[in-house]
Design an enzyme around this catalytic site. Structure first.
Site, short mmCIF file in Angstrom:
data_model
loop_
_atom_site.label_atom_id
_atom_site.label_comp_id
_atom_site.label_asym_id
_atom_site.label_seq_id
_atom_site.Cartn_x
_atom_site.Cartn_y
_atom_site.Cartn_z
N ASN A 287 0.85 -1.19 0.00
CA ASN A 287 0.00 0.00 0.00
C ASN A 287 0.89 1.24 0.00
O ASN A 287 2.11 1.14 0.01
CB ASN A 287 -0.95 -0.03 1.21
CG ASN A 287 -0.19 -0.13 2.51
OD1 ASN A 287 0.58 0.74 2.85
ND2 ASN A 287 -0.38 -1.24 3.22
N ASP B 154 -4.26 -6.14 5.03
CA ASP B 154 -5.28 -6.97 5.65
C ASP B 154 -5.30 -8.38 5.05
O ASP B 154 -5.69 -9.33 5.69
CB ASP B 154 -6.66 -6.33 5.48
CG ASP B 154 -6.76 -5.03 6.27
OD1 ASP B 154 -6.31 -5.03 7.43
OD2 ASP B 154 -7.25 -4.01 5.74
N LYS C 218 8.75 -17.14 -10.41
CA LYS C 218 7.95 -16.06 -11.00
C LYS C 218 6.81 -16.63 -11.86
O LYS C 218 7.06 -17.48 -12.73
CB LYS C 218 8.87 -15.18 -11.85
CG LYS C 218 8.18 -13.95 -12.37
CD LYS C 218 9.11 -13.11 -13.23
CE LYS C 218 8.28 -12.06 -13.94
NZ LYS C 218 9.01 -11.43 -15.01
N PRO D 90 -3.16 -11.82 10.14
CA PRO D 90 -3.51 -11.64 11.55
C PRO D 90 -3.62 -10.15 11.86
O PRO D 90 -2.94 -9.33 11.24
CB PRO D 90 -2.31 -12.24 12.30
CG PRO D 90 -1.19 -12.23 11.30
CD PRO D 90 -1.83 -12.37 9.95
N ASP D 91 -4.49 -9.78 12.79
CA ASP D 91 -4.60 -8.39 13.21
C ASP D 91 -3.65 -8.17 14.39
O ASP D 91 -3.92 -8.64 15.51
CB ASP D 91 -6.05 -8.05 13.59
CG ASP D 91 -6.23 -6.55 13.76
OD1 ASP D 91 -5.37 -5.92 14.41
OD2 ASP D 91 -7.22 -6.01 13.22
N ILE D 92 -2.55 -7.50 14.11
CA ILE D 92 -1.49 -7.35 15.13
C ILE D 92 -1.99 -6.51 16.30
O ILE D 92 -1.82 -6.86 17.46
CB ILE D 92 -0.24 -6.70 14.49
CG1 ILE D 92 0.19 -7.52 13.27
CG2 ILE D 92 0.89 -6.58 15.49
CD1 ILE D 92 1.19 -6.85 12.38
N PHE E 230 -4.05 3.20 14.79
CA PHE E 230 -4.21 4.26 13.80
C PHE E 230 -5.34 3.86 12.86
O PHE E 230 -5.56 2.67 12.62
CB PHE E 230 -2.92 4.45 12.98
CG PHE E 230 -1.92 5.35 13.67
CD1 PHE E 230 -1.41 5.02 14.91
CD2 PHE E 230 -1.51 6.54 13.08
CE1 PHE E 230 -0.51 5.85 15.56
CE2 PHE E 230 -0.61 7.37 13.72
CZ PHE E 230 -0.10 7.03 14.96
N LYS F 17 -13.67 1.13 15.71
CA LYS F 17 -12.40 0.40 15.79
C LYS F 17 -11.86 0.35 17.22
O LYS F 17 -11.31 -0.65 17.65
CB LYS F 17 -11.39 1.12 14.88
CG LYS F 17 -10.25 0.24 14.43
CD LYS F 17 -9.54 0.84 13.24
CE LYS F 17 -10.43 0.80 12.01
NZ LYS F 17 -9.80 1.43 10.85
N LYS G 186 -11.20 -3.36 18.51
CA LYS G 186 -9.82 -3.82 18.68
C LYS G 186 -9.33 -3.68 20.11
O LYS G 186 -8.16 -3.90 20.39
CB LYS G 186 -8.91 -3.06 17.72
CG LYS G 186 -9.31 -3.23 16.25
CD LYS G 186 -8.12 -3.09 15.34
CE LYS G 186 -8.54 -3.20 13.89
NZ LYS G 186 -7.41 -3.36 13.00
O1 C5P Z 1 -8.77 -2.14 10.62
P1 C5P Z 1 -7.71 -1.22 10.15
O2 C5P Z 1 -6.71 -1.88 9.24
O3 C5P Z 1 -8.20 0.07 9.59
O4 C5P Z 1 -6.94 -0.82 11.51
C1 C5P Z 1 -5.84 0.01 11.51
C2 C5P Z 1 -5.07 -0.19 12.76
O5 C5P Z 1 -4.92 -1.58 13.02
C3 C5P Z 1 -3.67 0.35 12.67
O6 C5P Z 1 -3.24 0.74 13.94
C4 C5P Z 1 -2.88 -0.86 12.17
O7 C5P Z 1 -1.51 -0.76 12.54
C5 C5P Z 1 -3.57 -2.00 12.87
N1 C5P Z 1 -3.59 -3.25 12.12
C6 C5P Z 1 -2.83 -4.31 12.56
N2 C5P Z 1 -2.87 -5.51 11.90
C7 C5P Z 1 -3.66 -5.66 10.82
C8 C5P Z 1 -4.44 -4.59 10.35
C9 C5P Z 1 -4.37 -3.40 11.03
O8 C5P Z 1 -2.10 -4.15 13.54
N3 C5P Z 1 -3.66 -6.83 10.19
#
Ligand code: C5P
Length: 419
Positions: A220, A288, A298, A315-317, A335, A349, A353
Site C-alpha cells: 500500500n 489486511d 515467478k 492476523p490483526d497485530i 491508527f 475500531k 480492537k
Molecule cells: O482495521 P484497520 O486496518 O483500519 O486498523 C488500523 C489499525 O490496526 C492500525 O493501527 C494498524 O496498525 C492496525 N492493524 C494491525 N494488523 C492488521 C491490520 C491493522 O495491527 N492486520
C-alpha cells in the site's frame, strides 16, 4: 539505551576523503556519526556523501543562521558521547591548543566538555616541527586522546610519520573510549525533559509487503513517515523505543532500536518478541490480506494464476496485542486511515480492537499526489479515546508526533499512582 554517537569534525587535509569510510566503520561498531566540516574540508569531501552515509544533517559553518537557530555549537557536542577530529590538521591542532574559536569546528571544540580524540594527518615535516609537537603536548595535558599518525607514503610524495590512521583503527579506538567513559557522565549538565525515561514503547510503521511470487507483492502507499516520527519523538522524551518497520525508504530514526520486517506475519512475530512493553503505538498500514500461497518461482504472464490470486486474511497485530491478558501494554494506540465518516469508523475500531486510543486521519485527499496524507509530510488527525475526541489542526507529521508523544507522557504521569 540509545546507540552511542560521535561528532566527527573533519579538518581540511587530503585525508578528509576517508571521512565517509570512517563513518561506515563507526557504524559497523554500532556508533552513529554526525559530521561537521571545516570550510577547507569541503574541498576534499562532499557534504552530500557524508549526509548519505551518516543518515544525518551535515554541519558546515558557523554563520549559517538556520543551523545556529536549530542547533548551536554548544548543543552540537551535547548530543555526542565523543568528539573525533579526523583528519586533525596542523592548523586545527594549533587552534585547539591555543583555544581559538573562529569557525563552527573550533567553537564546538572549545565549548565542549566531552572526551575528544584526534587523528592527526599532515606532512612529515609539519608533524615533526617543534610548534606542532608543543601543541600536541598541550592537548595531551588537556586530556585529548591521540591516535596515529602512521608512517608511510604520503599524498605529497614524501615518506614518514604523518599519515592518518586507518578508519578501522580510529573506529575501534572510538568504541573503546566510549566504553571507558561512563555514559551517565556524558549527559548534559542540565537535565533534559525526559518524562518517558524508563518506559518501553513499541511502535510499528510503514506498509507490509505480501509476496505473490519472488518478484511481485501486494503493498500500500504508506511511507512510514508518521510512525518513524512518532518513534523519534517518544525517544526524544526518554522512552526506550523499539520500532518494527515494514519496508520503507526511510533511515532508522535517531535513538531508536529498529527492526525491519516484510510481511504482516513477520511484523506480528517481531512485536510479540518485543513484549512486554509499557505502550504500543501501532502506526503500520498492515496489509489486511495476503496471497494464500506465495509462488516459489515467478508466475509467467501466460500462466493462469495472476488473474485469480486467492487471498487469505492476515492476523490483526493491533487486536492481538490489545487482548486483555497479562502481557497487554498499559496503553495501546491504533491508527485509522479512513476515507469517510472518519470519527464514526474510528470509534467503532476503538471498541472492536480493544485499544485505548485511535489516531484517525482522513486519507481521502488524493494520496498519489504530493501533499496527500499517505507519503506527504502533513497530517490532520483526531485523537479518539473512550473519554472523547480531540481534533488537531493540520500540521507537519513531526509535530503530530511530538504532540502525541507528550500525550503518551501525560498518560503515564496520570497513571503513575495506579501502577
Ligand atoms: O482495521 P484497520 O486496518 O483500519 O486498523 C488500523 C489499525 O490496526 C492500525 O493501527 C494498524 O496498525 C492496525 N492493524 C494491525 N494488523 C492488521 C491490520 C491493522 O495491527 N492486520
Amino acid at each position: 539505551m540509545s546507540e552511542p554517537r560521535v561528532l566527527l569534525i573533519i579538518g581540511g587535509g587530503i585525508a578528509a576523503y576517508k571521512a565517509p569510510e570512517l563513518v561506515r566503520q563507526l557504524k559497523a561498531q554500532g556508533i552513529a556519526s554526525r559530521c561537521l566540516l571545516t570550510a577547507a574540508a569541503e574541498q576534499f569531501v562532499s557534504p552530500l556523501s557524508l549526509a548519505s552515509v551518516s543518515g544525518d544533517k551535515v554541519y558546515e559553518n558557523l554563520f549559517d543562521l538556520t543551523d545556529e537557530a536549530e542547533m548551536g555549537h554548544i548543543q552540537l557536542s551535547r548530543d555526542a558521547d565523543l568528539i573525533v577530529v579526523a583528519p586533525a590538521t596542523a592548523d586545527m591542532i594549533g587552534k585547539m591548543a591555543q583555544g581559538l574559536a573562529n569557525d563552527l569546528a573550533s567553537t564546538t571544540l572549545l565549548a565542549t566538555d566531552k572526551p575528544v580524540m584526534i587523528a592527526p594527518a599532515m606532512n612529515v615535516r609539519m608533524w615533526e616541527h617543534p610548534a606542532t609537537q608543543r601543541n600536541l603536548d598541550t592537548l595531551r595535558a588537556d586530556g585529548v586522546t591521540l591516535i596515529g599518525p602512521d608512517e608511510g607514503d604520503m599524498a605529497c610524495g614524501e615518506f614518514g610519520l604523518g599519515r592518518m590512521s586507518d578508519p578501522v583503527e580510529i573506529a575501534a579506538a572510538a568504541k573503546q573510549l566510549i566504553a571507558k567513559a561512563p555514559r551517565a557522565d556524558l549527559k548534559p549538565a542540565v537535565a533534559p525533559d525526559t518524562p518517558l525515561t524508563g518506559r518501553k514503547i513499541l511502535v510499528t510503521a510503514g506498509p507490509t509487503h505480501e509476496p505473490i511470487d519472488p518478484v511481485r507483492y501486494i503493498a500500500n502507499r504508506s511511507s512510514g513517515k508518521q510512525g518513524y516520527a512518532v518513534a523519534e519523538a517518544l525517544a526524544a522524551l526518554g522512552a526506550d523505543v523499539h520500532l518494527i518497520s515494514g519496508p520503507t525508504a526511510l533511515n532508522d530514526p535517531r535513538g531508536v532500536t529498529t527492526t525491519r520486517v516484510e510481511t504482516a506475519r513477520d511484523m506480528l512475530a517481531a512485536c510479540q518478541q518485543a513484549l512486554p512493553v509499557d505502550a504500543a503505538i501501532m502506526a503500520a498500514a498492515v496489509a489486511d490480506w495476503r496471497p494464500e500461497q506465495a509462488q516459489d518461482s515467478k508466475i509467467k504472464k501466460t500462466e493462469a494464476g495472476l488473474q485469480d490470486i486467492k487471498l487469505t486474511e492476515n492476523p490483526d497485530i493491533l487486536a492481538s496485542l490489545a487482548q486483555a491478558d497479562s502481557n497487554r501494554p498499559a496503553l495501546v494506540v491504533g491508527f485509522a486511515a479512513e476515507t469517510h465518516t472518519v470519527e464514526a469508523h474510528a470509534n467503532d475500531k476503538l471498541a472492536r480492537k480493544n485499544c485505548d486510543w485511535i489516531v484517525a486521519n482522513d486519507v481521502s485527499l488524493n494520496s498519489s499526489v504530493e501533499g496527500g496524507v499517505m507519503g506527504g509530510d502533513e497530517n490532520q488527525i483526531h485523537l479518539i479515546s473512550k473519554s472523547g475526541t480531540q481534533s488537531w489542526d493540520k500540521m507537519p507529521k513531526t509535530e503530530v508526533a511530538a504532540k502525541l508523544a507528550h500525550q503518551v507522557a501525560g498518560f503515564f504521569t496520570d497513571h503513575k499512582e495506579s501502577q
